[in-house]
Design a protein around this motif. Sequence first.
Motif, PDB file in Angstrom:
ATOM      1  N   VAL A 270       0.867  -1.197   0.000  1.00 22.26           N
ATOM      2  CA  VAL A 270       0.000   0.000   0.000  1.00 22.26           C
ATOM      3  C   VAL A 270       0.898   1.240   0.000  1.00 22.26           C
ATOM      4  CG1 VAL A 270      -1.898   1.227   1.118  1.00 22.26           C
ATOM      5  CG2 VAL A 270      -1.743  -1.250   1.340  1.00 22.26           C
ATOM      6  N   HIS A 271       1.954   1.205   0.809  1.00 24.49           N
ATOM      7  CA  HIS A 271       2.875   2.340   0.839  1.00 24.49           C
ATOM      8  C   HIS A 271       3.720   2.424  -0.436  1.00 24.49           C
ATOM      9  CE1 HIS A 271       1.685   3.328   4.886  1.00 24.49           C
ATOM     10  NE2 HIS A 271       2.388   4.442   4.775  1.00 24.49           N
ATOM     11  N   GLY A 272       4.076   1.288  -1.010  1.00 24.19           N
ATOM     12  CA  GLY A 272       4.831   1.308  -2.265  1.00 24.19           C
ATOM     13  C   GLY A 272       4.038   2.044  -3.346  1.00 24.19           C
ATOM     14  N   ILE A 273       2.757   1.698  -3.463  1.00 25.01           N
ATOM     15  CA  ILE A 273       1.904   2.372  -4.455  1.00 25.01           C
ATOM     16  C   ILE A 273       1.665   3.825  -4.043  1.00 25.01           C
ATOM     17  CG2 ILE A 273      -0.406   2.435  -5.486  1.00 25.01           C
ATOM     18  CD1 ILE A 273      -0.458  -0.632  -5.296  1.00 25.01           C
ATOM     19  N   GLY A 274       1.408   4.028  -2.747  1.00 23.86           N
ATOM     20  CA  GLY A 274       1.121   5.382  -2.257  1.00 23.86           C
ATOM     21  C   GLY A 274       2.260   6.348  -2.548  1.00 23.86           C
ATOM     22  N   HIS A 275       3.511   5.923  -2.305  1.00 28.07           N
ATOM     23  CA  HIS A 275       4.653   6.796  -2.581  1.00 28.07           C
ATOM     24  C   HIS A 275       4.709   7.163  -4.062  1.00 28.07           C
ATOM     25  CE1 HIS A 275       6.992   5.147   1.164  1.00 28.07           C
ATOM     26  NE2 HIS A 275       6.055   6.002   1.491  1.00 28.07           N
ATOM     27  N   LEU A 277       2.249   7.129  -6.285  1.00 32.38           N
ATOM     28  CA  LEU A 277       1.127   8.000  -6.656  1.00 32.38           C
ATOM     29  C   LEU A 277       1.382   9.441  -6.246  1.00 32.38           C
ATOM     30  CD1 LEU A 277      -2.170   6.089  -5.762  1.00 32.38           C
ATOM     31  CD2 LEU A 277      -1.568   7.086  -7.976  1.00 32.38           C
ATOM     32  N   THR A 278       1.898   9.625  -5.020  1.00 30.80           N
ATOM     33  CA  THR A 278       2.174  10.987  -4.547  1.00 30.80           C
ATOM     34  C   THR A 278       3.263  11.633  -5.391  1.00 30.80           C
ATOM     35  OG1 THR A 278       1.449  10.450  -2.319  1.00 30.80           O
ATOM     36  CG2 THR A 278       2.901  12.341  -2.537  1.00 30.80           C
ATOM     37  N   ALA A 279       4.293  10.857  -5.739  1.00 33.67           N
ATOM     38  CA  ALA A 279       5.385  11.414  -6.540  1.00 33.67           C
ATOM     39  C   ALA A 279       4.875  11.882  -7.907  1.00 33.67           C
ATOM     40  CB  ALA A 279       6.488  10.367  -6.716  1.00 33.67           C
ATOM     41  N   HIS A 280       3.938  11.123  -8.494  1.00 34.14           N
ATOM     42  CA  HIS A 280       3.475  11.466  -9.849  1.00 34.14           C
ATOM     43  C   HIS A 280       2.354  12.496  -9.861  1.00 34.14           C
ATOM     44  CE1 HIS A 280       5.843   8.723 -12.284  1.00 34.14           C
ATOM     45  NE2 HIS A 280       5.660   7.790 -11.363  1.00 34.14           N
ATOM     46  N   THR A 281       1.557  12.545  -8.787  1.00 24.35           N
ATOM     47  CA  THR A 281       0.337  13.380  -8.849  1.00 24.35           C
ATOM     48  C   THR A 281       0.241  14.404  -7.726  1.00 24.35           C
ATOM     49  OG1 THR A 281      -0.952  11.876  -7.459  1.00 24.35           O
ATOM     50  CG2 THR A 281      -0.936  11.414  -9.822  1.00 24.35           C
ATOM     51  N   LEU A 355      -0.586   6.899 -17.013  1.00 18.73           N
ATOM     52  CA  LEU A 355       0.360   7.032 -15.914  1.00 18.73           C
ATOM     53  C   LEU A 355       0.504   5.722 -15.119  1.00 18.73           C
ATOM     54  CD1 LEU A 355       2.010   9.344 -14.623  1.00 18.73           C
ATOM     55  CD2 LEU A 355       0.092   9.735 -13.057  1.00 18.73           C
ATOM     56  N   LEU A 356      -0.512   4.850 -15.209  1.00 26.99           N
ATOM     57  CA  LEU A 356      -0.549   3.681 -14.326  1.00 26.99           C
ATOM     58  C   LEU A 356       0.710   2.801 -14.432  1.00 26.99           C
ATOM     59  CD1 LEU A 356      -4.340   2.663 -14.464  1.00 26.99           C
ATOM     60  CD2 LEU A 356      -3.162   4.178 -12.853  1.00 26.99           C
ATOM     61  N   PRO A 357       1.262   2.541 -15.653  1.00 28.23           N
ATOM     62  CA  PRO A 357       2.472   1.701 -15.704  1.00 28.23           C
ATOM     63  C   PRO A 357       3.636   2.300 -14.923  1.00 28.23           C
ATOM     64  CG  PRO A 357       1.468   1.861 -17.878  1.00 28.23           C
ATOM     65  CD  PRO A 357       0.737   2.831 -17.005  1.00 28.23           C
ATOM     66  N   SER A 358       3.789   3.632 -14.955  1.00 25.82           N
ATOM     67  CA  SER A 358       4.890   4.247 -14.183  1.00 25.82           C
ATOM     68  C   SER A 358       4.653   4.075 -12.686  1.00 25.82           C
ATOM     69  CB  SER A 358       5.005   5.734 -14.473  1.00 25.82           C
ATOM     70  OG  SER A 358       5.066   5.957 -15.830  1.00 25.82           O
ATOM     71  N   VAL A 359       3.389   4.197 -12.268  1.00 31.94           N
ATOM     72  CA  VAL A 359       3.086   4.017 -10.840  1.00 31.94           C
ATOM     73  C   VAL A 359       3.400   2.569 -10.432  1.00 31.94           C
ATOM     74  CG1 VAL A 359       1.254   4.049  -9.088  1.00 31.94           C
ATOM     75  CG2 VAL A 359       1.326   5.833 -10.851  1.00 31.94           C
ATOM     76  N   LEU A 385      -4.074  -1.586 -10.008  1.00 29.42           N
ATOM     77  CA  LEU A 385      -4.315  -0.150 -10.184  1.00 29.42           C
ATOM     78  C   LEU A 385      -5.508   0.074 -11.112  1.00 29.42           C
ATOM     79  CD1 LEU A 385      -0.624   1.116 -10.586  1.00 29.42           C
ATOM     80  CD2 LEU A 385      -2.164   1.565  -8.659  1.00 29.42           C
ATOM     81  N   ARG A 386      -5.622  -0.770 -12.136  1.00 24.02           N
ATOM     82  CA  ARG A 386      -6.754  -0.613 -13.067  1.00 24.02           C
ATOM     83  C   ARG A 386      -8.066  -0.872 -12.335  1.00 24.02           C
ATOM     84  NH1 ARG A 386      -3.424  -3.413 -17.792  1.00 24.02           N
ATOM     85  NH2 ARG A 386      -2.588  -1.517 -18.748  1.00 24.02           N
ATOM     86  N   SER A 387      -8.044  -1.824 -11.394  1.00 26.05           N
ATOM     87  CA  SER A 387      -9.283  -2.111 -10.661  1.00 26.05           C
ATOM     88  C   SER A 387      -9.642  -0.960  -9.707  1.00 26.05           C
ATOM     89  CB  SER A 387      -9.160  -3.435  -9.890  1.00 26.05           C
ATOM     90  OG  SER A 387      -8.320  -3.259  -8.760  1.00 26.05           O
ATOM     91  N   ALA A 388      -8.661  -0.109  -9.356  1.00 27.38           N
ATOM     92  CA  ALA A 388      -8.934   1.028  -8.469  1.00 27.38           C
ATOM     93  C   ALA A 388      -9.156   2.313  -9.249  1.00 27.38           C
ATOM     94  CB  ALA A 388      -7.766   1.220  -7.488  1.00 27.38           C
ATOM     95  N   TYR A 389      -9.152   2.203 -10.584  1.00 24.37           N
ATOM     96  CA  TYR A 389      -9.228   3.400 -11.423  1.00 24.37           C
ATOM     97  C   TYR A 389     -10.670   3.881 -11.547  1.00 24.37           C
ATOM     98  CZ  TYR A 389      -8.027   6.702 -15.088  1.00 24.37           C
ATOM     99  OH  TYR A 389      -7.824   7.860 -15.796  1.00 24.37           O
TER     100      TYR A 389
END
Length: 389
Positions: A270-275, A277-281, A355-359, A385-389
């Motif tokens: 969760v934190h791996g994705i969260g970091h 996402l924050t970096a990109h957005t 953006l999802l592949p970079s995240v 990520l696609r399921s949370a889009y």
Amino acid sequence: MTFPERDSLAPLSIEPTCRIEFGPGRLGRLPELIAATGHPRAFVVTDRGLRTAGVVDRLLKVLNVAGMEYAVHDEISPNPSTGDVDAGAARARRFGRAAVVALGGGSVLDAAKGIALLVGNPDARAADADALWEAADGLPLVAVPTTSGTGAETNGFGVIEDTAACRKVYLGHASVKPGVALLDPELTLGLPAHVTAATGIDALVHAIESLASRGASPVSAAHATQAVAMVGRALPAAYRDGSDLDARAELMMGAHLAGQALTLSGLGLVHGIGHALTAHTGTPHGVALAAVLEEVMEFSAPDAAGAYETTARALRLDPPSDGDWARAAIGAVREISGAVDVKRPLRELRTTRQLLPSVAAGAVTDPVTRNAPRQPTEPQVLELLRSAY
Ligand SMILES: NC(=O)c1ccc[n+]([C@@H]2O[C@H](COP(=O)([O-])OP(=O)(O)OC[C@H]3O[C@@H](n4cnc5c(N)ncnc54)[C@H](O)[C@@H]3O)[C@@H](O)[C@H]2O)c1
Ligand SMILES: [Fe+2]
């Protein structure tokens, strides 16, 4: 139930984190806590939001009554940068020997650690973060958190944006781990509801990811289990009524215990994705975590059954009729997240499909993901990520 399942009796060596001073009104003890560091003066690090909210004035009143000499640096931005830390260190060096008092959320606490460290290393800059881990000691730090979320008062590093190199650096040193965490829930009474929600979800995720972490031990699990119980109960109440001091107090202690837990065990995906996402957005940390929490739990469930059962029991759920504790825990987390209105589909968080592949790539390479119970591949994270889009 036996939990944690992995190496639960493996040898351990654990240092106590910090002195805890907890309770409404504890701010009044600040002068004696500063004096106990051996420094009779204070360099206060904070941000503009806390000035506006009147929290800085409350603290200065206490120092004034005690006749203590101080300087205030209130120029820390959210997600602080190396520039913030260098500017703060320049002022702190001019002020001279002092205890550093960090008054704020994770952003201020993180920046204050860097400032304290740079004062002890007069020729260094924040961008030297990688070398500073072995450098000379920094000034002693007293942490006064004003959000109930990050648990940043339990460790000696900050996550700082190196604007020139376009990367996050971990800036820290054993000497700048706060010696004292002054946890006064009265300071959080004015925290806006949406910040209460985002920071509180951060704390809940810390506790759940700590329980499921590959680094979990009986000691981290004890802290994390209590944190789930306290944050799960207090977060919706503090969100509904920000002036409920009992809920604020329970949430603050829960977030601190979650910090103790994560500092011992590490976190997960969760934190791996969260970091990433924050970096990109630029999405606030807690909002980014909430966007994918249930999805990651579903993905991780095959390898986190014991942790999710502990989560569900700590949330006082009745035993599920089908015996599926993981599903029960995920349902309860969805309810808490809904009650504080913090979950958003990724498409509403300035995230495009492109953006999802970079995240996904960022999430699998982030060191925090190494402790995830089920190690994900990049295509698996992309699907999630696609399921949370
Ligand atoms: N070191 C660690 O272990 C660790 C762990 C997780 C996150 N972090 C870092 O913490 C940062 C996020 O911290 P955060 O979530 O606490 O938010 P924050 O510190 O960025 O604060 C968010 C906003 O709330 C305002 N605010 C804070 N307390 C207030 C109060 N009592 N009343 C009114 N307004 C108040 C601030 O002025 C700010 O505008 C990120 O930079 C993240 O990288 C560090
Ligand atoms: Fe976090």
